[in-house]
Design an enzyme around this catalytic site. Structure first.
Site, PDB file in Angstrom:
ATOM      1  N   ARG A 123      17.368  29.394  56.655  1.00  0.00           N
ATOM      2  CA  ARG A 123      17.799  30.799  56.788  1.00  0.00           C
ATOM      3  C   ARG A 123      19.323  30.935  56.772  1.00  0.00           C
ATOM      4  O   ARG A 123      19.871  31.924  57.240  1.00  0.00           O
ATOM      5  CB  ARG A 123      17.234  31.454  58.052  1.00  0.00           C
ATOM      6  CG  ARG A 123      15.728  31.478  58.074  1.00  0.00           C
ATOM      7  CD  ARG A 123      15.208  32.534  59.024  1.00  0.00           C
ATOM      8  NE  ARG A 123      13.757  32.561  58.994  1.00  0.00           N
ATOM      9  CZ  ARG A 123      12.981  31.863  59.822  1.00  0.00           C
ATOM     10  NH1 ARG A 123      13.528  31.117  60.758  1.00  0.00           N
ATOM     11  NH2 ARG A 123      11.681  31.912  59.720  1.00  0.00           N
ATOM     12  N   LYS A 145      28.881  36.431  46.414  1.00  0.00           N
ATOM     13  CA  LYS A 145      27.661  36.691  45.646  1.00  0.00           C
ATOM     14  C   LYS A 145      27.066  35.360  45.214  1.00  0.00           C
ATOM     15  O   LYS A 145      27.777  34.518  44.647  1.00  0.00           O
ATOM     16  CB  LYS A 145      27.973  37.512  44.390  1.00  0.00           C
ATOM     17  CG  LYS A 145      28.024  39.001  44.631  1.00  0.00           C
ATOM     18  CD  LYS A 145      28.101  39.724  43.297  1.00  0.00           C
ATOM     19  CE  LYS A 145      28.204  41.209  43.476  1.00  0.00           C
ATOM     20  NZ  LYS A 145      28.406  41.899  42.188  1.00  0.00           N
ATOM     21  N   GLU A 187      37.325  37.280  32.501  1.00  0.00           N
ATOM     22  CA  GLU A 187      37.238  37.899  33.839  1.00  0.00           C
ATOM     23  C   GLU A 187      38.627  38.319  34.322  1.00  0.00           C
ATOM     24  O   GLU A 187      38.776  39.330  35.012  1.00  0.00           O
ATOM     25  CB  GLU A 187      36.588  36.940  34.848  1.00  0.00           C
ATOM     26  CG  GLU A 187      35.099  36.693  34.627  1.00  0.00           C
ATOM     27  CD  GLU A 187      34.185  37.840  35.126  1.00  0.00           C
ATOM     28  OE1 GLU A 187      34.690  38.898  35.565  1.00  0.00           O
ATOM     29  OE2 GLU A 187      32.953  37.673  35.042  1.00  0.00           O
ATOM     30  N   LYS A 223      40.500  40.986  44.255  1.00  0.00           N
ATOM     31  CA  LYS A 223      39.077  40.913  44.601  1.00  0.00           C
ATOM     32  C   LYS A 223      38.885  40.855  46.117  1.00  0.00           C
ATOM     33  O   LYS A 223      37.959  41.479  46.656  1.00  0.00           O
ATOM     34  CB  LYS A 223      38.424  39.697  43.911  1.00  0.00           C
ATOM     35  CG  LYS A 223      36.927  39.653  44.176  1.00  0.00           C
ATOM     36  CD  LYS A 223      36.179  38.725  43.247  1.00  0.00           C
ATOM     37  CE  LYS A 223      34.679  38.791  43.579  1.00  0.00           C
ATOM     38  NZ  LYS A 223      33.879  37.941  42.723  1.00  0.00           N
ATOM     39  N   GLU A 233      28.656  45.676  48.108  1.00  0.00           N
ATOM     40  CA  GLU A 233      28.594  46.438  46.862  1.00  0.00           C
ATOM     41  C   GLU A 233      27.842  47.770  47.009  1.00  0.00           C
ATOM     42  O   GLU A 233      26.927  48.072  46.244  1.00  0.00           O
ATOM     43  CB  GLU A 233      27.966  45.589  45.743  1.00  0.00           C
ATOM     44  CG  GLU A 233      28.333  46.144  44.363  1.00  0.00           C
ATOM     45  CD  GLU A 233      27.863  45.251  43.210  1.00  0.00           C
ATOM     46  OE1 GLU A 233      28.424  44.150  43.069  1.00  0.00           O
ATOM     47  OE2 GLU A 233      26.975  45.667  42.464  1.00  0.00           O
ATOM     48  N   ARG A 237      32.998  48.031  45.150  1.00  0.00           N
ATOM     49  CA  ARG A 237      32.801  46.705  44.543  1.00  0.00           C
ATOM     50  C   ARG A 237      32.101  46.787  43.189  1.00  0.00           C
ATOM     51  O   ARG A 237      32.233  45.881  42.364  1.00  0.00           O
ATOM     52  CB  ARG A 237      32.039  45.783  45.503  1.00  0.00           C
ATOM     53  CG  ARG A 237      31.949  44.362  44.994  1.00  0.00           C
ATOM     54  CD  ARG A 237      31.466  43.363  46.018  1.00  0.00           C
ATOM     55  NE  ARG A 237      31.424  42.031  45.430  1.00  0.00           N
ATOM     56  CZ  ARG A 237      31.185  40.925  46.098  1.00  0.00           C
ATOM     57  NH1 ARG A 237      30.976  40.966  47.396  1.00  0.00           N
ATOM     58  NH2 ARG A 237      31.170  39.754  45.483  1.00  0.00           N
ATOM     59  N   ASN A 241      32.070  45.080  38.198  1.00  0.00           N
ATOM     60  CA  ASN A 241      31.064  44.866  37.143  1.00  0.00           C
ATOM     61  C   ASN A 241      31.521  45.404  35.789  1.00  0.00           C
ATOM     62  O   ASN A 241      30.703  45.487  34.853  1.00  0.00           O
ATOM     63  CB  ASN A 241      29.743  45.521  37.540  1.00  0.00           C
ATOM     64  CG  ASN A 241      29.155  44.892  38.798  1.00  0.00           C
ATOM     65  OD1 ASN A 241      29.292  43.693  39.001  1.00  0.00           O
ATOM     66  ND2 ASN A 241      28.536  45.698  39.644  1.00  0.00           N
ATOM     67  N   HIS A 244      30.046  44.230  32.520  1.00  0.00           N
ATOM     68  CA  HIS A 244      28.908  43.376  32.848  1.00  0.00           C
ATOM     69  C   HIS A 244      27.550  43.987  32.480  1.00  0.00           C
ATOM     70  O   HIS A 244      26.583  43.245  32.334  1.00  0.00           O
ATOM     71  CB  HIS A 244      28.915  43.004  34.338  1.00  0.00           C
ATOM     72  CG  HIS A 244      29.913  41.933  34.674  1.00  0.00           C
ATOM     73  ND1 HIS A 244      31.272  42.080  34.459  1.00  0.00           N
ATOM     74  CD2 HIS A 244      29.763  40.692  35.198  1.00  0.00           C
ATOM     75  CE1 HIS A 244      31.896  40.986  34.852  1.00  0.00           C
ATOM     76  NE2 HIS A 244      31.010  40.124  35.299  1.00  0.00           N
ATOM     77  N   HIS A 248      25.729  41.296  30.619  1.00  0.00           N
ATOM     78  CA  HIS A 248      24.493  40.645  31.072  1.00  0.00           C
ATOM     79  C   HIS A 248      23.370  40.835  30.049  1.00  0.00           C
ATOM     80  O   HIS A 248      22.543  39.936  29.852  1.00  0.00           O
ATOM     81  CB  HIS A 248      24.058  41.216  32.424  1.00  0.00           C
ATOM     82  CG  HIS A 248      24.853  40.669  33.585  1.00  0.00           C
ATOM     83  ND1 HIS A 248      24.704  41.121  34.873  1.00  0.00           N
ATOM     84  CD2 HIS A 248      25.811  39.712  33.646  1.00  0.00           C
ATOM     85  CE1 HIS A 248      25.526  40.467  35.670  1.00  0.00           C
ATOM     86  NE2 HIS A 248      26.212  39.610  34.951  1.00  0.00           N
ATOM     87  N   HIS A 260      28.882  33.438  29.878  1.00  0.00           N
ATOM     88  CA  HIS A 260      29.121  34.666  30.646  1.00  0.00           C
ATOM     89  C   HIS A 260      30.428  35.368  30.250  1.00  0.00           C
ATOM     90  O   HIS A 260      30.448  36.565  29.986  1.00  0.00           O
ATOM     91  CB  HIS A 260      29.122  34.325  32.144  1.00  0.00           C
ATOM     92  CG  HIS A 260      29.348  35.507  33.023  1.00  0.00           C
ATOM     93  ND1 HIS A 260      28.470  36.561  33.103  1.00  0.00           N
ATOM     94  CD2 HIS A 260      30.377  35.818  33.857  1.00  0.00           C
ATOM     95  CE1 HIS A 260      28.925  37.465  33.955  1.00  0.00           C
ATOM     96  NE2 HIS A 260      30.093  37.042  34.424  1.00  0.00           N
TER      97      HIS A 260
HETATM   98  N1  GLY Z   1      31.604  39.224  40.073  1.00  0.00           N
HETATM   99  C1  GLY Z   1      31.571  40.521  40.645  1.00  0.00           C
HETATM  100  C2  GLY Z   1      31.525  40.513  42.130  1.00  0.00           C
HETATM  101  O1  GLY Z   1      31.705  39.482  42.751  1.00  0.00           O
HETATM  102  O2  GLY Z   1      31.305  41.539  42.742  1.00  0.00           O
END
Ligand code: GLY
Length: 355
Positions: A123, A145, A187, A223, A233, A237, A241, A244, A248, A260
């Site tokens: 956990r 993430k 990025e 960031k 998010e 946040r 994206n 993305h 994606h 990516h």
């Molecule tokens: N890669 C986008 C984020 O970490 O929110």
């Protein structure tokens, strides 16, 4: 002046991102500043293991950690339940406990998967991130993430787990193949479009002439601020994206053959053209973004059609009910979130699509 930059991320828990040369060689002592000696399971892939695993193992052992290592086949194709399950069984076989730690040594795939294993094993145990690619340095190693891919799409199973520490050894960047370096540039260019025209303009000449540690520090500082304000998010946040949604979708349509960063670059070019043609951008952005991406060895178009991309994107995490939140450039250095009905996604992608 010190060769090292330190950036605090005040999340729960808080941690420090350290950026500089030689940090893998000294990672044992570096991590002792945060962790008491414990059992450290180093998870890495078949590309990174021959380059850095012995250095990391030796440094951790010399600092008093007991070390186990797990190597999986490199590539996004490994970021699935099968590998996750193998990592979890490995942690259990090696009898890691809640006071022990996982170290993710490598790029985005390793960080996502090892981080997810740490998030669910017992956990949740601690994880440290040791990024070795520009992409993981500027983005994925920071912010907590973690995820694996499902058949339905990218990163669809995951958890938030802030790392206990991030050590970003800038010496690793020198050995990156050009296309892997370019993935990270995508990025970083994205970050420039989001918030920092100066950072963006560093890439308008040639990324190789720019200063990678400075680029990493600028991306991580931005960031860190976003993640501190919106760890899970719920709002701001989502800006990270940018590029993305289509990115994606490109990855999924290609069976994850398109890396990516390359997919995000094409996704960024598509949304920039769409923003301009739909009147969402305040000034012309598309040609400048496309030129910058091209100069850095990145694509600005995709072979997958708008219909296929819209279908793939409709399974994306960014969908909520019948809407999807797009990140739209207004000008270089400023973007906004735009919630559109799912039915509008195809016309938006068509407006920016180039093959
Ligand atoms: N890669 C986008 C984020 O970490 O929110």
């Amino acid at each position: 002046m010190s060769d090292f930059k330190s950036i605090s991320v005040r999340t729960s828990p808080a941690y420090t991102v350290t950026i500089g040369p030689g940090l893998l060689r000294s990672c044992g002592t570096g991590l002792r500043e945060t962790l008491s000696p414990c059992h450290m399971a180093v998870i890495t892939d078949s590309t990174v293991a021959p380059l850095y695993l012995e250095t990391v193992r030796g440094s951790l052992a010399a600092a008093g950690f007991s070390v186990s290592t797990f190597v999986f086949p490199a590539g996004e194709g490994s970021k699935n339940f099968k590998t996750l399950s193998a990592v979890l069984e490995f942690l259990a076989e090696r009898r890691l406990t809640r006071t022990d730690c996982v170290a993710a040594l490598g790029g985005g795939v390793t960080g996502d998967m090892a981080g997810f294993a740490a998030a669910v094993y017992l956990r949740g145990i601690r994880c440290v991130q040791l990024p070795t690619t520009l992409l993981s340095a500027v983005d994925s190693s920071v912010g907590g993430k973690t995820a694996i891919d499902l058949a339905a799409g990218k990163n669809l199973a995951g958890a938030f787990l802030q790392p206990a520490a991030v050590l970003c050894d800038t010496d690793c960047l020198a050995s990156l193949p050009a296309d892997v370096f370019a993935d990270g540039a995508a990025e970083a260019i994205k970050t420039g479009v989001l918030c920092d025209e100066g950072l963006f303009s560093l890439f308008e000449g040639s990324a190789l002439a720019a200063d990678p540690p400075e680029i990493i520090a600028r991306c991580v500082s931005y960031k860190a601020g976003v993640v501190e304000r919106d760890e899970r998010e719920q709002g701001e946040r989502k800006l990270l994206n940018l590029g993305h949604t289509v990115g994606h979708a490109i990855e999924k349509c290609s069976g994850y053959a398109v890396p990516h960063g390359h997919a995000v670059a094409a996704g960024l070019a598509v949304i920039a053209r769409a923003a301009e043609s739909l009147g969402w951008a305040e000034e012309p952005v598309a040609a400048r973004i496309a030129a910058c991406l091209s100069q850095n060895g990145l694509p600005t178009a995709t072979e997958y059609g708008a219909e296929a991309l819209a279908a793939a994107a409709s399974a994306d995490k960014k969908r909520a009910g019948g809407d999807i939140t797009l990140v739209v450039p207004r000008r270089i250095g400023c973007c906004e979130l735009k919630k559109v009905p799912l039915s509008r996604l195809l016309p938006v992608i068509r407006a920016g699509w180039e093959g």
